[in-house]
Design a protein around this motif. Structure first.
Motif, PDB file in Angstrom:
ATOM      1  N   VAL A  13       2.291   4.410   1.441  1.00 29.49           N
ATOM      2  CA  VAL A  13       1.194   3.431   1.465  1.00 29.49           C
ATOM      3  C   VAL A  13       0.030   4.028   2.245  1.00 29.49           C
ATOM      4  CG1 VAL A  13       0.511   1.086   2.094  1.00 29.49           C
ATOM      5  CG2 VAL A  13       2.869   1.541   1.383  1.00 29.49           C
ATOM      6  N   ASP A  14      -1.113   4.141   1.595  1.00 32.82           N
ATOM      7  CA  ASP A  14      -2.307   4.711   2.226  1.00 32.82           C
ATOM      8  C   ASP A  14      -3.198   3.567   2.710  1.00 32.82           C
ATOM      9  OD1 ASP A  14      -4.398   6.296   3.090  1.00 32.82           O
ATOM     10  OD2 ASP A  14      -4.768   7.240   1.142  1.00 32.82           O
ATOM     11  N   ILE A  15      -3.121   3.291   4.016  1.00 29.98           N
ATOM     12  CA  ILE A  15      -3.919   2.225   4.628  1.00 29.98           C
ATOM     13  C   ILE A  15      -5.050   2.885   5.395  1.00 29.98           C
ATOM     14  CG2 ILE A  15      -3.933   0.251   6.196  1.00 29.98           C
ATOM     15  CD1 ILE A  15      -0.875   0.056   5.727  1.00 29.98           C
ATOM     16  N   ARG A  16      -6.271   2.434   5.136  1.00 28.70           N
ATOM     17  CA  ARG A  16      -7.451   3.017   5.772  1.00 28.70           C
ATOM     18  C   ARG A  16      -8.338   1.929   6.359  1.00 28.70           C
ATOM     19  NH1 ARG A  16      -8.512   8.588   4.220  1.00 28.70           N
ATOM     20  NH2 ARG A  16      -6.634   9.216   3.105  1.00 28.70           N
ATOM     21  N   VAL A  17      -9.192   2.352   7.266  1.00 31.75           N
ATOM     22  CA  VAL A  17     -10.210   1.472   7.844  1.00 31.75           C
ATOM     23  C   VAL A  17     -11.496   1.682   7.054  1.00 31.75           C
ATOM     24  CG1 VAL A  17     -11.577   0.925   9.888  1.00 31.75           C
ATOM     25  CG2 VAL A  17      -9.184   1.614  10.133  1.00 31.75           C
ATOM     26  N   GLY A  18     -12.148   0.582   6.731  1.00 29.18           N
ATOM     27  CA  GLY A  18     -13.436   0.656   6.055  1.00 29.18           C
ATOM     28  C   GLY A  18     -14.348  -0.449   6.550  1.00 29.18           C
ATOM     29  N   GLN A  35     -16.089 -11.059  -4.122  1.00 28.08           N
ATOM     30  CA  GLN A  35     -16.074  -9.668  -4.530  1.00 28.08           C
ATOM     31  C   GLN A  35     -16.585  -8.901  -3.320  1.00 28.08           C
ATOM     32  OE1 GLN A  35     -18.638  -9.779  -7.948  1.00 28.08           O
ATOM     33  NE2 GLN A  35     -16.938 -10.075  -9.355  1.00 28.08           N
ATOM     34  N   ILE A  36     -15.773  -7.983  -2.820  1.00 26.73           N
ATOM     35  CA  ILE A  36     -16.098  -7.296  -1.571  1.00 26.73           C
ATOM     36  C   ILE A  36     -16.136  -5.788  -1.823  1.00 26.73           C
ATOM     37  CG2 ILE A  36     -15.351  -6.879   0.805  1.00 26.73           C
ATOM     38  CD1 ILE A  36     -13.901  -9.597   0.679  1.00 26.73           C
ATOM     39  N   TYR A  37     -17.173  -5.145  -1.294  1.00 26.28           N
ATOM     40  CA  TYR A  37     -17.345  -3.700  -1.411  1.00 26.28           C
ATOM     41  C   TYR A  37     -17.156  -3.107  -0.021  1.00 26.28           C
ATOM     42  CZ  TYR A  37     -19.301  -4.862  -5.962  1.00 26.28           C
ATOM     43  OH  TYR A  37     -19.477  -5.332  -7.253  1.00 26.28           O
ATOM     44  N   GLY A  44     -15.413   7.053  -0.324  1.00 25.31           N
ATOM     45  CA  GLY A  44     -16.442   6.309  -1.034  1.00 25.31           C
ATOM     46  C   GLY A  44     -16.325   4.806  -0.835  1.00 25.31           C
ATOM     47  N   VAL A  45     -17.082   4.077  -1.629  1.00 25.17           N
ATOM     48  CA  VAL A  45     -17.075   2.613  -1.577  1.00 25.17           C
ATOM     49  C   VAL A  45     -16.125   2.112  -2.655  1.00 25.17           C
ATOM     50  CG1 VAL A  45     -18.452   0.517  -1.878  1.00 25.17           C
ATOM     51  CG2 VAL A  45     -19.433   2.483  -0.681  1.00 25.17           C
ATOM     52  N   LEU A  46     -15.128   1.323  -2.231  1.00 25.84           N
ATOM     53  CA  LEU A  46     -14.180   0.711  -3.157  1.00 25.84           C
ATOM     54  C   LEU A  46     -14.401  -0.793  -3.153  1.00 25.84           C
ATOM     55  CD1 LEU A  46     -10.915   2.674  -2.224  1.00 25.84           C
ATOM     56  CD2 LEU A  46     -12.570   3.182  -4.037  1.00 25.84           C
ATOM     57  N   LYS A  47     -14.117  -1.420  -4.277  1.00 30.82           N
ATOM     58  CA  LYS A  47     -14.330  -2.869  -4.381  1.00 30.82           C
ATOM     59  C   LYS A  47     -13.002  -3.596  -4.544  1.00 30.82           C
ATOM     60  CE  LYS A  47     -15.421  -2.237  -9.236  1.00 30.82           C
ATOM     61  NZ  LYS A  47     -16.386  -2.330 -10.288  1.00 30.82           N
ATOM     62  N   THR A  48     -13.022  -4.851  -4.137  1.00 36.75           N
ATOM     63  CA  THR A  48     -11.830  -5.674  -4.234  1.00 36.75           C
ATOM     64  C   THR A  48     -12.220  -7.132  -4.376  1.00 36.75           C
ATOM     65  OG1 THR A  48      -9.675  -6.155  -3.227  1.00 36.75           O
ATOM     66  CG2 THR A  48     -11.561  -6.030  -1.738  1.00 36.75           C
ATOM     67  N   SER A  49     -11.290  -7.922  -4.852  1.00 35.71           N
ATOM     68  CA  SER A  49     -11.429  -9.370  -4.898  1.00 35.71           C
ATOM     69  C   SER A  49     -10.509  -9.943  -3.829  1.00 35.71           C
ATOM     70  CB  SER A  49     -11.014  -9.882  -6.278  1.00 35.71           C
ATOM     71  OG  SER A  49     -10.883 -11.279  -6.271  1.00 35.71           O
TER      72      SER A  49
END
Length: 111
Positions: A13-18, A35-37, A44-49
């Protein structure tokens, strides 16, 4: 308690701080969501709901550092492609995001 996993499973599991750089209401979601970027530095910038609307407003999340899993496969949610999963403490409909106590560089690995 859920099924036990090995330490080798956890290491996958790759958990990162952003840092959250953009937040919008997700109008097409079945349940209220944003919707969160998130800027993960060199990733880079990843998006999620995320269904965080009970405890948070858009401005509450903007510029906050969050912890997220960045190596799940992309997931289509309505007309939006989710690329990461923000971690939170879940209490029914209330989700409290997890974040580092002190500011760290975006992309920092969590272990």
């Amino acid at each position: 308690m859920k099924t036990s996993i090995t330490f080798e499973d956890f290491k996958k599991v790759d958990i990162r701080v952003g840092t959250v750089v953009k937040v919008e209401k997700f109008e097409k979601a079945k349940k209220p969501a944003f919707q969160i970027y998130v800027d993960f530095g060199t990733l880079g910038v990843l998006k999620t709901s995320a269904q965080l609307t009970v405890l948070y407003k858009e401005d509450d999340l903007l510029h906050q550092q969050v912890l997220a899993v960045v190596n799940f496969p992309k997931k289509q949610i309505a007309n939006f492609m989710s690329e990461c999963l923000i971690l939170g403490a879940v209490n029914g409909a209330e989700v409290t995001i997890l974040n580092p106590e002190f500011k760290v560089p975006n992309g920092t690995v969590v272990s």
